[in-house]
Design a protein around this motif. Structure first.
Motif, PDB file in Angstrom:
ATOM      1  N   GLU A 192       0.856  -1.180   0.000  1.00 41.12           N
ATOM      2  CA  GLU A 192       0.000   0.000   0.000  1.00 41.12           C
ATOM      3  C   GLU A 192       0.892   1.230   0.000  1.00 41.12           C
ATOM      4  O   GLU A 192       2.113   1.103   0.014  1.00 41.12           O
ATOM      5  CB  GLU A 192      -0.942  -0.002   1.203  1.00 41.12           C
ATOM      6  N   THR A 193       0.297   2.392  -0.043  1.00 41.54           N
ATOM      7  CA  THR A 193       1.079   3.621  -0.046  1.00 41.54           C
ATOM      8  C   THR A 193       0.808   4.416   1.228  1.00 41.54           C
ATOM      9  O   THR A 193      -0.204   4.213   1.903  1.00 41.54           O
ATOM     10  CB  THR A 193       0.750   4.493  -1.270  1.00 41.54           C
ATOM     11  N   ALA A 194       1.744   5.304   1.524  1.00 40.98           N
ATOM     12  CA  ALA A 194       1.631   6.227   2.646  1.00 40.98           C
ATOM     13  C   ALA A 194       2.242   7.553   2.196  1.00 40.98           C
ATOM     14  O   ALA A 194       3.021   7.594   1.246  1.00 40.98           O
ATOM     15  CB  ALA A 194       2.367   5.676   3.865  1.00 40.98           C
ATOM     16  N   PRO A 195       1.899   8.640   2.874  1.00 38.40           N
ATOM     17  CA  PRO A 195       2.443   9.942   2.480  1.00 38.40           C
ATOM     18  C   PRO A 195       3.959  10.013   2.647  1.00 38.40           C
ATOM     19  O   PRO A 195       4.502   9.521   3.638  1.00 38.40           O
ATOM     20  CB  PRO A 195       1.764  10.925   3.436  1.00 38.40           C
ATOM     21  N   ALA A 196       4.622  10.621   1.691  1.00 38.14           N
ATOM     22  CA  ALA A 196       6.069  10.855   1.783  1.00 38.14           C
ATOM     23  C   ALA A 196       6.321  12.043   2.700  1.00 38.14           C
ATOM     24  O   ALA A 196       5.404  12.769   3.072  1.00 38.14           O
ATOM     25  CB  ALA A 196       6.633  11.122   0.395  1.00 38.14           C
ATOM     26  N   GLY A 197       7.583  12.219   3.092  1.00 35.56           N
ATOM     27  CA  GLY A 197       7.961  13.340   3.919  1.00 35.56           C
ATOM     28  C   GLY A 197       7.730  13.107   5.401  1.00 35.56           C
ATOM     29  O   GLY A 197       7.930  14.007   6.211  1.00 35.56           O
ATOM     30  N   ARG A 198       7.319  11.918   5.743  1.00 31.84           N
ATOM     31  CA  ARG A 198       7.096  11.543   7.132  1.00 31.84           C
ATOM     32  C   ARG A 198       8.132  10.497   7.520  1.00 31.84           C
ATOM     33  O   ARG A 198       8.679   9.816   6.680  1.00 31.84           O
ATOM     34  CB  ARG A 198       5.678  11.001   7.288  1.00 31.84           C
ATOM     35  N   SER A 199       8.352  10.364   8.815  1.00 29.17           N
ATOM     36  CA  SER A 199       9.344   9.398   9.298  1.00 29.17           C
ATOM     37  C   SER A 199       8.765   7.989   9.305  1.00 29.17           C
ATOM     38  O   SER A 199       7.535   7.796   9.257  1.00 29.17           O
ATOM     39  CB  SER A 199       9.793   9.768  10.708  1.00 29.17           C
ATOM     40  N   LEU A 200       9.650   7.011   9.414  1.00 25.94           N
ATOM     41  CA  LEU A 200       9.212   5.618   9.517  1.00 25.94           C
ATOM     42  C   LEU A 200       8.356   5.427  10.766  1.00 25.94           C
ATOM     43  O   LEU A 200       7.348   4.722  10.723  1.00 25.94           O
ATOM     44  CB  LEU A 200      10.412   4.679   9.523  1.00 25.94           C
ATOM     45  N   ASP A 201       8.716   6.066  11.869  1.00 28.17           N
ATOM     46  CA  ASP A 201       7.892   5.979  13.081  1.00 28.17           C
ATOM     47  C   ASP A 201       6.484   6.504  12.832  1.00 28.17           C
ATOM     48  O   ASP A 201       5.502   5.905  13.255  1.00 28.17           O
ATOM     49  CB  ASP A 201       8.529   6.744  14.241  1.00 28.17           C
ATOM     50  N   ASP A 202       6.375   7.637  12.137  1.00 26.67           N
ATOM     51  CA  ASP A 202       5.055   8.208  11.836  1.00 26.67           C
ATOM     52  C   ASP A 202       4.250   7.290  10.921  1.00 26.67           C
ATOM     53  O   ASP A 202       3.051   7.077  11.128  1.00 26.67           O
ATOM     54  CB  ASP A 202       5.192   9.576  11.176  1.00 26.67           C
ATOM     55  N   ILE A 203       4.910   6.754   9.912  1.00 24.14           N
ATOM     56  CA  ILE A 203       4.218   5.885   8.953  1.00 24.14           C
ATOM     57  C   ILE A 203       3.752   4.600   9.628  1.00 24.14           C
ATOM     58  O   ILE A 203       2.617   4.171   9.426  1.00 24.14           O
ATOM     59  CB  ILE A 203       5.118   5.597   7.734  1.00 24.14           C
ATOM     60  N   ALA A 212       3.034   4.138  12.753  1.00 24.69           N
ATOM     61  CA  ALA A 212       1.916   4.465  13.648  1.00 24.69           C
ATOM     62  C   ALA A 212       0.619   4.588  12.861  1.00 24.69           C
ATOM     63  O   ALA A 212      -0.431   4.080  13.280  1.00 24.69           O
ATOM     64  CB  ALA A 212       2.205   5.754  14.415  1.00 24.69           C
ATOM     65  N   GLU A 213       0.686   5.225  11.693  1.00 22.38           N
ATOM     66  CA  GLU A 213      -0.499   5.353  10.840  1.00 22.38           C
ATOM     67  C   GLU A 213      -0.971   3.988  10.352  1.00 22.38           C
ATOM     68  O   GLU A 213      -2.181   3.701  10.347  1.00 22.38           O
ATOM     69  CB  GLU A 213      -0.191   6.242   9.636  1.00 22.38           C
ATOM     70  N   LEU A 214      -0.041   3.129   9.962  1.00 17.61           N
ATOM     71  CA  LEU A 214      -0.405   1.797   9.478  1.00 17.61           C
ATOM     72  C   LEU A 214      -1.040   0.965  10.592  1.00 17.61           C
ATOM     73  O   LEU A 214      -2.006   0.235  10.350  1.00 17.61           O
ATOM     74  CB  LEU A 214       0.818   1.082   8.907  1.00 17.61           C
ATOM     75  N   ALA A 215      -0.512   1.078  11.801  1.00 17.28           N
ATOM     76  CA  ALA A 215      -1.090   0.356  12.941  1.00 17.28           C
ATOM     77  C   ALA A 215      -2.514   0.841  13.204  1.00 17.28           C
ATOM     78  O   ALA A 215      -3.418   0.031  13.460  1.00 17.28           O
ATOM     79  CB  ALA A 215      -0.221   0.535  14.178  1.00 17.28           C
ATOM     80  N   ASP A 216      -2.728   2.149  13.133  1.00 21.36           N
ATOM     81  CA  ASP A 216      -4.083   2.688  13.316  1.00 21.36           C
ATOM     82  C   ASP A 216      -5.022   2.203  12.208  1.00 21.36           C
ATOM     83  O   ASP A 216      -6.175   1.868  12.460  1.00 21.36           O
ATOM     84  CB  ASP A 216      -4.062   4.216  13.313  1.00 21.36           C
ATOM     85  N   ARG A 217      -4.508   2.151  10.997  1.00 23.07           N
ATOM     86  CA  ARG A 217      -5.322   1.767   9.841  1.00 23.07           C
ATOM     87  C   ARG A 217      -5.735   0.292   9.898  1.00 23.07           C
ATOM     88  O   ARG A 217      -6.851  -0.056   9.559  1.00 23.07           O
ATOM     89  CB  ARG A 217      -4.528   2.033   8.559  1.00 23.07           C
ATOM     90  N   HIS A 218      -4.805  -0.581  10.340  1.00 19.52           N
ATOM     91  CA  HIS A 218      -5.048  -2.020  10.261  1.00 19.52           C
ATOM     92  C   HIS A 218      -5.328  -2.698  11.594  1.00 19.52           C
ATOM     93  O   HIS A 218      -5.721  -3.860  11.619  1.00 19.52           O
ATOM     94  CB  HIS A 218      -3.861  -2.708   9.580  1.00 19.52           C
ATOM     95  N   GLY A 219      -5.069  -2.042  12.697  1.00 27.26           N
ATOM     96  CA  GLY A 219      -5.432  -2.605  13.993  1.00 27.26           C
ATOM     97  C   GLY A 219      -4.314  -3.302  14.746  1.00 27.26           C
ATOM     98  O   GLY A 219      -3.140  -3.273  14.357  1.00 27.26           O
ATOM     99  N   ASP A 220      -4.733  -3.944  15.840  1.00 25.98           N
ATOM    100  CA  ASP A 220      -3.792  -4.521  16.800  1.00 25.98           C
ATOM    101  C   ASP A 220      -2.896  -5.612  16.224  1.00 25.98           C
ATOM    102  O   ASP A 220      -1.739  -5.737  16.618  1.00 25.98           O
ATOM    103  CB  ASP A 220      -4.542  -5.090  18.006  1.00 25.98           C
ATOM    104  N   ARG A 221      -3.446  -6.411  15.316  1.00 24.10           N
ATOM    105  CA  ARG A 221      -2.643  -7.515  14.770  1.00 24.10           C
ATOM    106  C   ARG A 221      -1.417  -6.988  14.028  1.00 24.10           C
ATOM    107  O   ARG A 221      -0.301  -7.455  14.243  1.00 24.10           O
ATOM    108  CB  ARG A 221      -3.513  -8.379  13.861  1.00 24.10           C
ATOM    109  N   LEU A 222      -1.615  -5.997  13.173  1.00 20.24           N
ATOM    110  CA  LEU A 222      -0.469  -5.430  12.465  1.00 20.24           C
ATOM    111  C   LEU A 222       0.405  -4.626  13.422  1.00 20.24           C
ATOM    112  O   LEU A 222       1.629  -4.667  13.321  1.00 20.24           O
ATOM    113  CB  LEU A 222      -0.899  -4.553  11.292  1.00 20.24           C
ATOM    114  N   ALA A 223      -0.186  -3.930  14.371  1.00 23.62           N
ATOM    115  CA  ALA A 223       0.602  -3.163  15.346  1.00 23.62           C
ATOM    116  C   ALA A 223       1.589  -4.073  16.064  1.00 23.62           C
ATOM    117  O   ALA A 223       2.754  -3.700  16.270  1.00 23.62           O
ATOM    118  CB  ALA A 223      -0.319  -2.468  16.337  1.00 23.62           C
ATOM    119  N   ALA A 224       1.156  -5.276  16.437  1.00 20.71           N
ATOM    120  CA  ALA A 224       2.039  -6.223  17.118  1.00 20.71           C
ATOM    121  C   ALA A 224       3.191  -6.643  16.212  1.00 20.71           C
ATOM    122  O   ALA A 224       4.337  -6.760  16.667  1.00 20.71           O
ATOM    123  CB  ALA A 224       1.243  -7.449  17.577  1.00 20.71           C
ATOM    124  N   VAL A 225       2.919  -6.860  14.953  1.00 22.21           N
ATOM    125  CA  VAL A 225       3.973  -7.242  14.004  1.00 22.21           C
ATOM    126  C   VAL A 225       4.951  -6.085  13.807  1.00 22.21           C
ATOM    127  O   VAL A 225       6.174  -6.281  13.804  1.00 22.21           O
ATOM    128  CB  VAL A 225       3.366  -7.683  12.655  1.00 22.21           C
TER     129      VAL A 225
END
Length: 81
Positions: free
Chosen positions: A20-31, A33-46
């Motif tokens: 998938e894509t995410a906005p450029a100009g952001r840090s890996l930590d920011d990206i 965090a956004e992906l974990a919010d988007r996909h939930g706890d299972r991906l956050a754990a990974v």
């Protein structure tokens, strides 16, 4: 402008997609965090235990903004040896 996020193995299963894509100009930590919010706890754990490659190179500074066109590979821990 975007970066591409590619998921491998258990990360792919947790995200429910290969990439998938995410906005450029952001840090890996920011990206991630956004992906974990988007996909939930299972991906956050990974994401908490995954390794990350940015354009094929191990990412050591997770706070540096990533330029447009970058590719982030999400690599969960692999079993075996």
């Amino acid at each position: 402008m975007q970066v591409t996020v590619r998921y491998f193995a258990g990360a792919r299963a947790a995200a429910g997609c290969r990439e998938e894509t995410a906005p450029a100009g952001r840090s890996l930590d920011d990206i991630t965090a956004e992906l974990a919010d988007r996909h939930g706890d299972r991906l956050a754990a990974v994401l908490r235990v995954a390794s990350f490659l940015v354009d094929g190179v191990t990412c050591h500074d997770r706070r540096t903004p990533l330029p447009a066109g970058s590719t982030i590979d999400v690599l969960p821990p692999f079993a075996g040896g």
